[in-house]
Write an enzyme that holds these catalytic residues in place. Structure first.
Site, PDB file in Angstrom:
ATOM      1  N   HIS A 119      30.526  44.004  41.371  1.00 43.56           N
ATOM      2  CA  HIS A 119      30.488  42.662  41.967  1.00 43.56           C
ATOM      3  C   HIS A 119      31.308  42.554  43.235  1.00 43.56           C
ATOM      4  O   HIS A 119      31.735  41.473  43.614  1.00 43.56           O
ATOM      5  CB  HIS A 119      30.938  41.623  40.927  1.00 43.56           C
ATOM      6  CG  HIS A 119      30.020  41.572  39.746  1.00 43.56           C
ATOM      7  ND1 HIS A 119      30.409  41.095  38.511  1.00 43.56           N
ATOM      8  CD2 HIS A 119      28.744  41.987  39.583  1.00 43.56           C
ATOM      9  CE1 HIS A 119      29.391  41.187  37.663  1.00 43.56           C
ATOM     10  NE2 HIS A 119      28.363  41.732  38.287  1.00 43.56           N
ATOM     11  N   CYS A 127      30.608  37.830  57.833  1.00 47.90           N
ATOM     12  CA  CYS A 127      29.824  36.726  58.404  1.00 47.90           C
ATOM     13  C   CYS A 127      28.342  36.963  58.106  1.00 47.90           C
ATOM     14  O   CYS A 127      27.808  38.033  58.439  1.00 47.90           O
ATOM     15  CB  CYS A 127      30.043  36.675  59.921  1.00 47.90           C
ATOM     16  SG  CYS A 127      29.087  35.352  60.689  1.00 47.90           S
ATOM     17  N   CYS A 147      34.312  32.835  61.176  1.00 50.12           N
ATOM     18  CA  CYS A 147      34.099  34.003  62.045  1.00 50.12           C
ATOM     19  C   CYS A 147      34.362  33.581  63.491  1.00 50.12           C
ATOM     20  O   CYS A 147      34.388  32.390  63.805  1.00 50.12           O
ATOM     21  CB  CYS A 147      32.641  34.440  61.880  1.00 50.12           C
ATOM     22  SG  CYS A 147      32.196  35.832  62.927  1.00 50.12           S
ATOM     23  N   CYS A 149      32.302  33.692  65.596  1.00 53.25           N
ATOM     24  CA  CYS A 149      31.075  32.990  66.022  1.00 53.25           C
ATOM     25  C   CYS A 149      31.032  31.575  65.427  1.00 53.25           C
ATOM     26  O   CYS A 149      30.018  30.884  65.509  1.00 53.25           O
ATOM     27  CB  CYS A 149      29.829  33.778  65.603  1.00 53.25           C
ATOM     28  SG  CYS A 149      29.437  33.686  63.836  1.00 53.25           S
ATOM     29  N   SER A 188      32.536  40.099  27.995  1.00 47.68           N
ATOM     30  CA  SER A 188      31.618  39.493  27.022  1.00 47.68           C
ATOM     31  C   SER A 188      30.260  40.191  27.080  1.00 47.68           C
ATOM     32  O   SER A 188      29.392  39.951  26.243  1.00 47.68           O
ATOM     33  CB  SER A 188      31.440  38.006  27.347  1.00 47.68           C
ATOM     34  OG  SER A 188      30.923  37.869  28.677  1.00 47.68           O
ATOM     35  N   ASN A 212      38.787  44.226  22.861  1.00 48.02           N
ATOM     36  CA  ASN A 212      38.585  42.818  23.193  1.00 48.02           C
ATOM     37  C   ASN A 212      39.423  41.981  22.234  1.00 48.02           C
ATOM     38  O   ASN A 212      39.670  42.395  21.113  1.00 48.02           O
ATOM     39  CB  ASN A 212      37.092  42.460  23.051  1.00 48.02           C
ATOM     40  CG  ASN A 212      36.731  41.213  23.831  1.00 48.02           C
ATOM     41  OD1 ASN A 212      37.398  40.185  23.695  1.00 48.02           O
ATOM     42  ND2 ASN A 212      35.701  41.291  24.673  1.00 48.02           N
TER      43      ASN A 212
HETATM   44  N1  APR Z   1      42.484  41.293  26.218  1.00 45.80           N
HETATM   45  C1  APR Z   1      41.244  41.710  25.843  1.00 45.80           C
HETATM   46  N2  APR Z   1      40.124  40.958  25.994  1.00 45.80           N
HETATM   47  C2  APR Z   1      40.269  39.746  26.555  1.00 45.80           C
HETATM   48  C3  APR Z   1      41.534  39.238  26.968  1.00 45.80           C
HETATM   49  C4  APR Z   1      42.665  40.076  26.784  1.00 45.80           C
HETATM   50  N3  APR Z   1      43.895  39.696  27.152  1.00 45.80           N
HETATM   51  N4  APR Z   1      41.335  37.992  27.500  1.00 45.80           N
HETATM   52  C5  APR Z   1      40.017  37.746  27.416  1.00 45.80           C
HETATM   53  N5  APR Z   1      39.373  38.783  26.849  1.00 45.80           N
HETATM   54  C6  APR Z   1      37.934  38.939  26.606  1.00 45.80           C
HETATM   55  C7  APR Z   1      37.222  37.694  26.151  1.00 45.80           C
HETATM   56  O1  APR Z   1      37.243  37.601  24.731  1.00 45.80           O
HETATM   57  C8  APR Z   1      35.797  37.947  26.667  1.00 45.80           C
HETATM   58  O2  APR Z   1      35.026  38.679  25.724  1.00 45.80           O
HETATM   59  O3  APR Z   1      37.343  39.284  27.850  1.00 45.80           O
HETATM   60  C9  APR Z   1      36.003  38.816  27.902  1.00 45.80           C
HETATM   61  C10 APR Z   1      35.813  38.062  29.209  1.00 45.80           C
HETATM   62  O4  APR Z   1      34.457  37.673  29.278  1.00 45.80           O
HETATM   63  P1  APR Z   1      33.964  36.834  30.533  1.00 45.80           P
HETATM   64  O5  APR Z   1      34.901  35.726  30.787  1.00 45.80           O
HETATM   65  O6  APR Z   1      32.497  36.552  30.293  1.00 45.80           O
HETATM   66  O7  APR Z   1      34.122  37.849  31.772  1.00 45.80           O
HETATM   67  P2  APR Z   1      33.170  39.042  32.160  1.00 45.80           P
HETATM   68  O8  APR Z   1      32.548  39.668  30.949  1.00 45.80           O
HETATM   69  O9  APR Z   1      33.922  39.943  33.056  1.00 45.80           O
HETATM   70  O10 APR Z   1      32.026  38.291  33.021  1.00 45.80           O
HETATM   71  C11 APR Z   1      31.097  39.099  33.682  1.00 45.80           C
HETATM   72  O11 APR Z   1      30.216  37.141  34.801  1.00 45.80           O
HETATM   73  O12 APR Z   1      30.543  35.168  35.861  1.00 45.80           O
HETATM   74  C12 APR Z   1      30.283  36.498  36.053  1.00 45.80           C
HETATM   75  O13 APR Z   1      30.763  37.698  38.010  1.00 45.80           O
HETATM   76  C13 APR Z   1      31.360  37.165  36.860  1.00 45.80           C
HETATM   77  O14 APR Z   1      32.076  39.482  36.721  1.00 45.80           O
HETATM   78  C14 APR Z   1      31.860  38.294  35.962  1.00 45.80           C
HETATM   79  C15 APR Z   1      30.713  38.463  34.985  1.00 45.80           C
END
Ligand code: APR
Length: 248
Positions: A119, A127, A147, A149, A188, A212
Site C-alpha cells: 500500500h 503531484c 506542488c 504547480c 484482519s 493476533n
Molecule cells: N497485536 C496483535 N494484533 C493486533 C494488535 C496487537 N497489538 N492490535 C490490533 N491487532 C489486530 C486486530 O485484532 C486486527 O485483526 O490487527 C488486526 C488489524 O486489522 P485491520 O485494522 O483491519 O488492519 P489491516 O488488516 O492492516 O487492514 C488492511 O485495510 O483499510 C485498509 O489500507 C488499509 O492496509 C490497510 C488494510
C-alpha cells in the site's frame, strides 16, 4: 502458549524460506491505531469518504484532514519490539521477506531490509498533475501540501480504487508460492489481493503461524499455529526461541 511458541520456532528454524505478512496491528504498540478494531481509524473516518482515490480527487482538502491526523501519529511512532524482532530474524537469516500493508516505514526503521509494500509508503508525496515528487518532511508545514504547480499533492500510498504496485504483486506471489513458513501478524486479512497470500502459501505447503490479539477468519480455516496476544510480546518470545534453537 510456551509450547506453541516452541513449535512455531521449530517451523521457522526448519524453513528454507520464511515470510511475514503484516498489517496495522503490528504498529498499534507504536501508537498507530489500526483500522477495524474498536476505536480504529475507520470508526472515525468513513473509508468511502476518505480512503478512495475518487474521494481524494473530489475533495483533497477533506481527505487531507484525516491524512494530517494520521501523519502526526506516524511521525511520532517508533518501531516496537515486533518490528525490531522481525529485523533480527532477517539478520539471523530466518526471515527472508516481509510483505506489509502498512505505510508507516516502521519495518525499515526496525532493521528490516527486504520489505514489500503493498500500500505504498507515506514518506513521499506526488503531484497527480505534473508528476513531481516531494519528501513528506519538506511539505510538513503546508496544509494541504501543494506542488510548485499549485495543485494539492497526494501521499504515495495506495487508496482504495488504485492498483497495487505490479512488482509488489509479482514478487509476493512468487515468494508465497515457495514459502515453507508464513507468519501472519496483526492483520484482519479482509483486504484483497494481499489476503490471498496466506492461501497461496498454504496451497504450496507452507506452515501458517498467525499472531493476533484476536481470532480472524484465517484462524480456523488456514492457521497451523495461532499465537494469541500482542505482537510485540509474542514476536519477542518467538525470536528468543529461534535464537536458542539456532545455538543448539
Ligand atoms: N497485536 C496483535 N494484533 C493486533 C494488535 C496487537 N497489538 N492490535 C490490533 N491487532 C489486530 C486486530 O485484532 C486486527 O485483526 O490487527 C488486526 C488489524 O486489522 P485491520 O485494522 O483491519 O488492519 P489491516 O488488516 O492492516 O487492514 C488492511 O485495510 O483499510 C485498509 O489500507 C488499509 O492496509 C490497510 C488494510
Amino acid at each position: 502458549m510456551e509450547e506453541l511458541i516452541e513449535r512455531a520456532g521449530d517451523f521457522i528454524i526448519n524453513s528454507r524460506l520464511t515470510l511475514a505478512l503484516t498489517g496495522a496491528g503490528i504498529s498499534v504498540e507504536s501508537g498507530i491505531p489500526d483500522f477495524r478494531s474498536a476505536g480504529g481509524l475507520w470508526s472515525r473516518f468513513d473509508p468511502a469518504e476518505y480512503a478512495t482515490i475518487a474521494a481524494f480527487r473530489a475533495n483533497p482538502e477533506k481527505v487531507w484532514g484525516m491524512l494530517r491526523e494520521m501523519g502526526q501519529v506516524v511521525d511520532q511512532a517508533r518501531p516496537n519490539k515486533a518490528h525490531v524482532g522481525l529485523g533480527e530474524l532477517e539478520k539471523m537469516g530466518y526471515l527472508h521477506h516481509i510483505i506489509t500493508q502498512n505505510i508507516d516505514n516502521l519495518h525499515q526503521e526496525g532493521g528490516s531490509r527486504n520489505v514489500i509494500e503493498y500500500h505504498g509508503n507515506s514518506s513521499t508525496l506526488s503531484c497527480l498533475w505534473c508528476g513531481k515528487r516531494y519528501g513528506t518532511d519538506e511539505k510538513r508545514d503546508e496544509v494541504p501540501p501543494r506542488c510548485e504547480c499549485k495543485r494539492i499533492l497526494k501521499p504515495d500510498v495506495i487508496f482504495f480504487g488504485e492498483a497495487i504496485p505490479q512488482d509488489a504483486l509479482n514478487r509476493s506471489f512468487q515468494l508465497a508460492s515457495s514459502a515453507r513458513a508464513l507468519m501472519v501478524i496483526g492483520t484482519s486479512a479482509v483486504v484483497s489481493p494481499v489476503n490471498t497470500i496466506p492461501s497461496i502459501a498454504k496451497q504450496n505447503g507452507a506452515k501458517i503461524i498467525e499472531i493476533n490479539k484476536e481470532r480472524t477468519h484465517l484462524t480456523d480455516s488456514m492457521t497451523d499455529i495461532f499465537l494469541e496476544g500482542s505482537a510485540g510480546l509474542i514476536v519477542s518470545d518467538l525470536v528468543a526461541a529461534v535464537k536458542k534453537k539456532g545455538e543448539m
